[in-house]
Design an enzyme around this catalytic site. Sequence first.
Site, PDB file in Angstrom:
ATOM      1  N   ARG A 348       0.850  -1.196   0.000  1.00  0.00           N
ATOM      2  CA  ARG A 348       0.000   0.000   0.000  1.00  0.00           C
ATOM      3  C   ARG A 348       0.880   1.236   0.000  1.00  0.00           C
ATOM      4  O   ARG A 348       1.816   1.328   0.805  1.00  0.00           O
ATOM      5  CB  ARG A 348      -0.926   0.013   1.224  1.00  0.00           C
ATOM      6  N   ASN A 473     -11.529   0.273   9.329  1.00  0.00           N
ATOM      7  CA  ASN A 473     -11.118   1.186  10.404  1.00  0.00           C
ATOM      8  C   ASN A 473     -11.489   2.620  10.046  1.00  0.00           C
ATOM      9  O   ASN A 473     -12.140   3.333  10.811  1.00  0.00           O
ATOM     10  CB  ASN A 473      -9.604   1.119  10.636  1.00  0.00           C
ATOM     11  N   ASP A 474     -11.057   3.031   8.846  1.00  0.00           N
ATOM     12  CA  ASP A 474     -11.395   4.387   8.429  1.00  0.00           C
ATOM     13  C   ASP A 474     -12.848   4.500   7.994  1.00  0.00           C
ATOM     14  O   ASP A 474     -13.481   5.534   8.190  1.00  0.00           O
ATOM     15  CB  ASP A 474     -10.466   4.846   7.292  1.00  0.00           C
ATOM     16  N   CYS A 521      -9.582  -5.673   5.141  1.00  0.00           N
ATOM     17  CA  CYS A 521      -8.280  -5.640   5.827  1.00  0.00           C
ATOM     18  C   CYS A 521      -8.301  -4.712   7.044  1.00  0.00           C
ATOM     19  O   CYS A 521      -7.274  -4.440   7.637  1.00  0.00           O
ATOM     20  CB  CYS A 521      -7.157  -5.260   4.871  1.00  0.00           C
TER      21      CYS A 521
HETATM   22  C1  PEP Z   1      -8.433   0.771   7.469  1.00  0.00           C
HETATM   23  O1  PEP Z   1      -8.641   1.982   7.475  1.00  0.00           O
HETATM   24  O2  PEP Z   1      -9.296  -0.077   7.770  1.00  0.00           O
HETATM   25  C2  PEP Z   1      -7.099   0.251   7.113  1.00  0.00           C
HETATM   26  C3  PEP Z   1      -6.875  -1.040   6.984  1.00  0.00           C
HETATM   27  O3  PEP Z   1      -6.099   1.149   6.955  1.00  0.00           O
HETATM   28  P1  PEP Z   1      -5.344   1.876   8.177  1.00  0.00           P
HETATM   29  O4  PEP Z   1      -5.774   1.197   9.443  1.00  0.00           O
HETATM   30  O5  PEP Z   1      -3.892   1.742   7.908  1.00  0.00           O
HETATM   31  O6  PEP Z   1      -5.821   3.283   8.067  1.00  0.00           O
HETATM   32 MG    MG Z   2      -7.240   3.317   6.550  1.00  0.00          MG
END
Ligand code: PEP
Ligand code: MG
Length: 591
Positions: A348, A473-474, A521
């Site tokens: 990423r 998560n975001d 993820c």
């Molecule tokens: C998410 O946002 O779910 C993610 C996998 O990315 P990060 O936690 O690195 O923002």
């Molecule tokens: Mg994220």
Amino acid sequence: MKVKSEGRARRQRIFEGLSVAPGIAIGPAHLVDAHAPQIPDYEIAAENVGAELERFASALAKAQKQLRKLKDKSSKLPAAAAEEIGILLEAHLQMLTGSRVVRGVQRRIVEDRRNAEAAVQAEISDVAKEFEQLDDAYLAARAVDIREVGDRLVRNLSNLTYQGFTHLAPETVILAEELSPADTALMDPAIVAGFATMLGGAQGHTAIMARSLRLPAVLGVAGLIGAVKTGDTIVVDGDEGRVIVNPTRKTLADYRRRRGAGERQRQQLQRLSRLPAVTRDGVAIRLEANLELPRETELAIAAGAEGIGLLRTEFLYMNRDDLPDEDEQYAVFRSIVEKLQGRPLTIRTLDVGGEKLAGALGKYGETEANPALGLRAIRLSLKERPLLEAQIAAALRAGAHGPVRILLPMISTPWEMREVRDVANAMVRRLKRRGQAFADPMPPIGAMIEVPGAALAADALAQVCDFFAIGTNDLTQYTLAIDRGEERVAHLYDPLHPAVLRLVQFATEAALRARLPVAVCGEIAGDPRFAPLLIGLGIRELSMATAALPRVKQRIRALDSVAATRCASTIMEQSDSGRIAVLLDDFNGLA
Ligand code: PEP
Ligand code: MG
């Protein structure tokens, strides 16, 4: 009186916080005082003065070299920024060239026989104080620069750039007001047993880093720092979100037993690593690992990961003052690809901004009022093209040694995908011109689905993407307007909110219609409770912290996919996340 207060200090005290990384840590406390860096301070013998002066001279030379390099790199920035940063770095350079600071440090080494770190610290502190007292506001503000120069010298002297916790006794428990993901990345699990802080939410990147390093951690612990001192015995109960200061003998014995039982359970689960992740009715689920740091690659393979579903490249930019160039990134990606022996690596591109600021990049984002909504992730990469070009070229080169995929964070429009494809094509031409090997055909380029708008427009994005990775998560943070790293709203952060689940469902269905691979993820992928729901929604790929792989696999192997689909459709009819949680717990046999 003194005896009484010591007695009180030794009493067992229990603090509640957010359990962010499981496991039990027991050990002596090390209190991190953000305002007083741990600088060694000792007297040197007369015969060592010459060697100490030399040590200082080489730290000085290194600092000058770093600053010149930074100046050179910043000259490529847009004109206004280049000028401003250039002036600042020049001022830092001058402070290191035959200046009063340099003479003062040398004098303290020779006359006071202080070690170089302590001499720098004392001299910088005196000079900065003098500046702070000046009437001229501009000059007074220069005290900050003086301290920055001092920090750089001390780092170079320690010769352990940003190696924060190496001097501690094994099994130490770190306690701090707040720790950044970069601070956490410096913790060596062979030395640090676990940590607890007063600030930070369960889904922030410090928490993710803790899970990734398998360090038991509790964040958001109110009142912690005032109640402990370095050396106190601490238990961090990462399962229940509890910190026990000066535990009684009985508490300690209970926790030691629990720690032992946890360890035995982990070893048993390890046996699952060679078995496939297949439901009882024969549906294969691809389980991959999220990687925060390259050193976790072997652990991920040992735990049975079928690939790396998310390599967060932010680690490359942490705890340093300069930027990693293409060659450095290529070397790191290549070594991971080689270790994976044919398993795919999903790289990423940089996702800084929001709560993840990298030191080397801080200047790009730190002045924004709303960094989570600002120049974060792909937006920064598309604005500062050399950053993106270096990463894409490095990924393409690593792709010559094994399968890679390129994943783009914070995508919100098809235009961003097209721009990156143009960059990738341009990098192919560049590598051809240079005669360097690269992935052929072009590796799959995919989008993180983590902005609600991207989820809602997933059908349009599917036209320009080779795969999706749903970042819950975001997605949760932006859908519910809850800062994922903020402990005060952590109780409102809820990936089971129907709005979040509808977006996950919408994006998954758009991908399946377009026959695109789609993975989840975000952190929920690593929670076995969520497995039936995600599989029931049609997800067949999950990427998670390595430590979570065995439990999720165990859950999948006990699951019937048809029943999971029924459970998911009942859940998707609900409007209340409490009810959804109950239904899910029922299905999982947890109610
Ligand atoms: C998410 O946002 O779910 C993610 C996998 O990315 P990060 O936690 O690195 O923002
Ligand atoms: Mg994220």
